[in-house]
Design a protein around this motif. Structure first.
Motif, PDB file in Angstrom:
ATOM      1  N   LYS A 126       4.258   7.714  11.042  1.00  0.00           N
ATOM      2  CA  LYS A 126       4.662   7.854   9.635  1.00  0.00           C
ATOM      3  C   LYS A 126       3.601   8.603   8.836  1.00  0.00           C
ATOM      4  O   LYS A 126       3.897   9.410   7.967  1.00  0.00           O
ATOM      5  CB  LYS A 126       4.907   6.461   9.031  1.00  0.00           C
ATOM      6  CG  LYS A 126       5.776   6.476   7.811  1.00  0.00           C
ATOM      7  CD  LYS A 126       6.127   5.068   7.373  1.00  0.00           C
ATOM      8  CE  LYS A 126       7.343   4.554   8.108  1.00  0.00           C
ATOM      9  NZ  LYS A 126       7.806   3.253   7.589  1.00  0.00           N
ATOM     10  N   TRP A 164       5.021   2.465   2.032  1.00  0.00           N
ATOM     11  CA  TRP A 164       5.665   3.309   3.035  1.00  0.00           C
ATOM     12  C   TRP A 164       6.744   2.552   3.824  1.00  0.00           C
ATOM     13  O   TRP A 164       7.441   3.131   4.631  1.00  0.00           O
ATOM     14  CB  TRP A 164       4.648   3.835   4.055  1.00  0.00           C
ATOM     15  CG  TRP A 164       3.609   4.738   3.494  1.00  0.00           C
ATOM     16  CD1 TRP A 164       3.502   5.177   2.195  1.00  0.00           C
ATOM     17  CD2 TRP A 164       2.529   5.327   4.221  1.00  0.00           C
ATOM     18  NE1 TRP A 164       2.421   6.000   2.079  1.00  0.00           N
ATOM     19  CE2 TRP A 164       1.793   6.116   3.298  1.00  0.00           C
ATOM     20  CE3 TRP A 164       2.111   5.277   5.545  1.00  0.00           C
ATOM     21  CZ2 TRP A 164       0.662   6.841   3.676  1.00  0.00           C
ATOM     22  CZ3 TRP A 164       0.989   5.989   5.919  1.00  0.00           C
ATOM     23  CH2 TRP A 164       0.275   6.762   4.991  1.00  0.00           C
ATOM     24  N   GLY A 165       6.846   1.261   3.562  1.00  0.00           N
ATOM     25  CA  GLY A 165       7.706   0.420   4.401  1.00  0.00           C
ATOM     26  C   GLY A 165       9.126   0.933   4.528  1.00  0.00           C
ATOM     27  O   GLY A 165       9.721   0.922   5.609  1.00  0.00           O
ATOM     28  N   ASP A 212       2.659  -2.201   0.568  1.00  0.00           N
ATOM     29  CA  ASP A 212       3.183  -1.336   1.620  1.00  0.00           C
ATOM     30  C   ASP A 212       4.237  -0.400   1.030  1.00  0.00           C
ATOM     31  O   ASP A 212       5.443  -0.647   1.127  1.00  0.00           O
ATOM     32  CB  ASP A 212       3.776  -2.191   2.748  1.00  0.00           C
ATOM     33  CG  ASP A 212       4.304  -1.314   3.875  1.00  0.00           C
ATOM     34  OD1 ASP A 212       4.004  -0.092   3.864  1.00  0.00           O
ATOM     35  OD2 ASP A 212       5.029  -1.843   4.734  1.00  0.00           O
ATOM     36  N   GLN A 231      -4.598   4.349   5.678  1.00  0.00           N
ATOM     37  CA  GLN A 231      -3.808   3.898   6.831  1.00  0.00           C
ATOM     38  C   GLN A 231      -4.263   4.538   8.141  1.00  0.00           C
ATOM     39  O   GLN A 231      -3.650   4.319   9.178  1.00  0.00           O
ATOM     40  CB  GLN A 231      -2.325   4.208   6.602  1.00  0.00           C
ATOM     41  CG  GLN A 231      -1.725   3.495   5.405  1.00  0.00           C
ATOM     42  CD  GLN A 231      -1.892   1.982   5.482  1.00  0.00           C
ATOM     43  OE1 GLN A 231      -1.580   1.369   6.507  1.00  0.00           O
ATOM     44  NE2 GLN A 231      -2.386   1.389   4.415  1.00  0.00           N
TER      45      GLN A 231
END
Ligand code: FES
Length: 220
Positions: free
Chosen positions: A98, A24-25, A22, A117
Motif C-alpha cells: 500500500k 490508509w485502512g 490508520d 509506515q
C-alpha cells in the motif's frame, strides 16, 4: 542561540506511529511494480545529465516478505532495476504494498514517508542529502533541488571561537546556508542556522548528522 532539540529515539518514533490513526485502512491498493518503476524512471529522466558522486548509496524499495520483492535505484548510472542489485552503501525503504502503491498512484512521496509506515535501513547509518532529495522532493522540484545541492559554492571563510581561528567552507553542505554567522558552541560545534546540523570543528568540521563536512582546518 539555543542548540537544536535532540534527535528522537527509535522508541519515540514507534510510539508516535502507534498513536497515528490508520488513515490508509479503507484504501484499496492495486500495487504494480512496473508502474512504480516507470514513476522512478520519470524521476531519473529529469536528472540524466547530472554528475552524481560515485559513493552514492543505492536506494532500494522493498515490499515483499524476506526482502525478495524490491527494486534498486542507481542514481550514478540513472538506472532502476527489479531485485536487489549491487552491494555497498544503501538506503532501504521497507514497507507494505500500500505504501508503494501510494507512491506510484499520485501521492506525494514526502507525505507517504512522513506516515512513518516504512522501516528505513541506512548502510552506513548516515544521512545522504542527494538520496534524500531524490526520494522526498516533488517531481516538479526535483531537478532544481538536486542542482542546488550539487552546486553549492566552494568559498572558504575564517571563523573564530574560544581564542582559536579556523578556516571552513562558507556554505553548508546540506542545502547551502551561509555559515558566516553561524553559532559556535563552547565545545567547538558550529550549528547551521537553517536546519541545525552540527559540525565538529575539533574533528575537521565533520557533521554529526550526515557524512558531510565543512572541511575545518586551523588558520594561522
Ligand atoms: S542548510 Fe540544512 S543544515 Fe545547513
Amino acid at each position: 542561540m539555543a542548540d537544536p532539540i535532540p534527535r528522537p529515539t527509535h522508541e519515540a518514533f514507534l510510539e508516535l506511529r502507534a498513536g497515528k490513526p490508520d488513515v490508509w485502512g479503507a484504501l484499496e491498493a492495486k500495487f504494480d511494480a512496473a508502474v512504480l518503476m516507470a514513476v522512478v524512471e520519470e524521476r531519473l529522466d529529469q536528472i540524466w545529465d547530472l554528475d552524481i558522486p560515485e559513493d552514492m548509496p543505492r536506494i532500494v524499495f522493498i515490499w515483499g516478505e524476506g526482502g525478495q520483492d524490491c527494486l534498486t535505484i542507481d542514481l550514478v548510472e540513472k538506472r532502476v532495476e527489479r531485485g536487489l542489485v549491487g552491494s555497498g552503501a544503501s538506503l532501504k525503504l521497507i514497507a507494505g504494498e500500500k505504501y508503494f502503491w501510494l507512491m506510484h498512484n499520485g501521492g506525494r512521496w514526502q507525505d507517504v514517508y512522513l506516515s512513518l509506515q516504512a522501516e528505513v535501513e541506512r548502510k552506513p547509518d548516515v544521512f545522504n542529502t542527494i538520496a534524500n532529495v531524490f526520494v522526498f522532493s516533488d517531481p516538479s522540484n526535483l531537478r532544481d533541488a538536486l542542482l542546488s545541492t550539487l552546486r553549492i559554492p566552494k568559498e572558504r571563510i575564517e571563523r573564530r571561537w574560544d581564542g582559536r581561528k579556523c578556516r571552513i567552507d562558507r556554505f553548508c553542505p546540506h542545502q547551502g546556508a551561509d555559515l558566516g554567522n553561524a553559532h559556535i558552541t563552547e565545545d567547538g560545534f558550529l550549528v547551521c542556522p537553517r536546519h541545525g546540523w552540527r559540525f565538529n570543528l575539533n574533528n575537521g568540521g565533520r557533521c554529526t548528522a550526515s557524512s558531510d563536512t565543512i572541511n575545518s582546518e586551523a588558520a594561522d
